[in-house]
Scaffold this active site. Structure first.
Site, short mmCIF file in Angstrom:
data_model
loop_
_atom_site.label_atom_id
_atom_site.label_comp_id
_atom_site.label_asym_id
_atom_site.label_seq_id
_atom_site.Cartn_x
_atom_site.Cartn_y
_atom_site.Cartn_z
N SER A 120 0.81 -1.23 0.00
CA SER A 120 0.00 0.00 0.00
C SER A 120 0.84 1.27 0.00
O SER A 120 0.32 2.35 0.24
CB SER A 120 -0.93 0.01 1.22
OG SER A 120 -0.18 0.03 2.42
N LYS A 156 -6.18 3.30 8.93
CA LYS A 156 -5.33 4.33 8.33
C LYS A 156 -5.95 5.72 8.49
O LYS A 156 -5.25 6.71 8.71
CB LYS A 156 -5.11 4.01 6.86
CG LYS A 156 -4.27 2.75 6.64
CD LYS A 156 -4.15 2.39 5.18
CE LYS A 156 -3.32 1.13 4.99
NZ LYS A 156 -3.20 0.73 3.57
#
Length: 308
Positions: A192, A235
């Site tokens: 990511s 996140k």
């Protein structure tokens, strides 16, 4: 049972309903003597704790209550006192946590990424620098195989579009690129960080700083597509704790925003992206088509001046 962590609003309510009354009682005070206001609690949450849970928050509230208990024992606490933001800072001293994004991204070559962790996610800074060399790519920061491959893919995409970025044809033949992810003692891996690495390199070679209130997540392909990721809620919580207000995410993760608490979504801006060019535009205001047109126009002017 995996827990993603609490939002700032959830921490505030937990503190008001449970932590503050418990610490007042444990420190020999009465609720009629002390009131800790919401601004003070928000200050403690933002500037003195950086965690997914509330254990550290309770310790800091206990420290404030102990200072007040000492004043009460010395006869300096009369009536009911309200702990304001200023009084909380006075009791706890210099803030231990401040937003690093503004300081880290002050110069070109640094991008703010978001990483998943078992304790609620974290902010990841990716730094890139260039030096005279022969086109070698150096990666440091205890990166795993997946992140190393992401860095190579990001590098290849930027090199492919070097003409649109205004670079000389031999720029990457004459420069070595070094990508570093700080906190080198902590192993890092996962699919990511590609868009963050590509953005850091693009920021470096174009000398365009990344906005200090923007963080991003997503994997990148050699063709510039932004692939979906996992752990969006964790996140996003990490971005909130770091003072980030804009999150760039893959378009295919838009449906996952339903898992993010509504009060958190209202206080942040989410920018979905299908391609890397959209990430660069949102993070740096950089548009390749406009930049390419400006470079062509500048080249024509130089050619005309040479003819004259």
């Amino acid at each position: 049972i995996p827990l993603a962590g609490y939002t700032e609003e959830e921490k505030l309510q937990i503190a008001k309903r449970y932590l503050v009354p418990r610490q007042i009682e444990r420190n020999g005070l009465k609720r009629s003597q002390v009131r800790i206001g919401d601004p003070a609690l928000r200050t403690i949450i933002a500037d003195y704790t950086r965690e997914a849970g509330v254990r550290g928050l309770e310790r800091e509230i206990g420290a404030v209550c102990r200072k007040l208990a000492r004043r009460a024992a010395e006869g300096g606490l009369r009536g009911r006192i309200t702990v304001t933001e200023a009084r909380a800072r006075e009791a706890l001293g210099k803030p231990r946590f401040q937003s690093e994004a503004r300081r880290r991204t002050a110069q070109a070559g640094v991008a703010t990424g978001l990483a998943w962790t078992p304790v609620g996610g974290d902010v990841l800074f990716v730094e890139a620098t260039a030096m005279p060399g022969s086109g070698r790519l150096t990666l440091t920061g205890q990166l795993g195989d997946v992140m190393k491959e992401s860095a190579m893919a990001a590098m290849s995409y930027v090199r492919t579009h070097s003409p649109e970025l205004g670079l000389d044809d031999d720029y990457f033949q004459k420069h070595d690129i070094h990508i570093h992810v700080p906190a080198g003692a902590i192993p890092k891996d996962g699919p990511s960080a590609g868009v963050t690495m590509a953005t850091a390199i693009c920021s470096l070679v174009t000398d365009t700083p990344v906005s200090n209130d923007v963080a991003m997540t997503g994997e990148v392909t050699l063709t510039g597509q932004v692939l979906p990721i996992g752990g969006l809620k964790e996140k996003t919580l990490a971005a909130q704790r770091a003072g980030i207000t804009t999150v760039i995410l893959p378009s295919r993760n838009e449906a996952d925003l339903e898992d993010v608490p509504e009060e958190l979504r209202e206080g942040m801006t989410f920018v979905p992206a299908d391609r890397l060019e959209q990430v660069w535009e949102a993070a740096m205001g950089l548009r390749l088509d406009e930049r390419a047109a400006a470079l062509i126009e500048a080249g024509d002017l130089i050619e005309e001046a040479g003819e004259l």
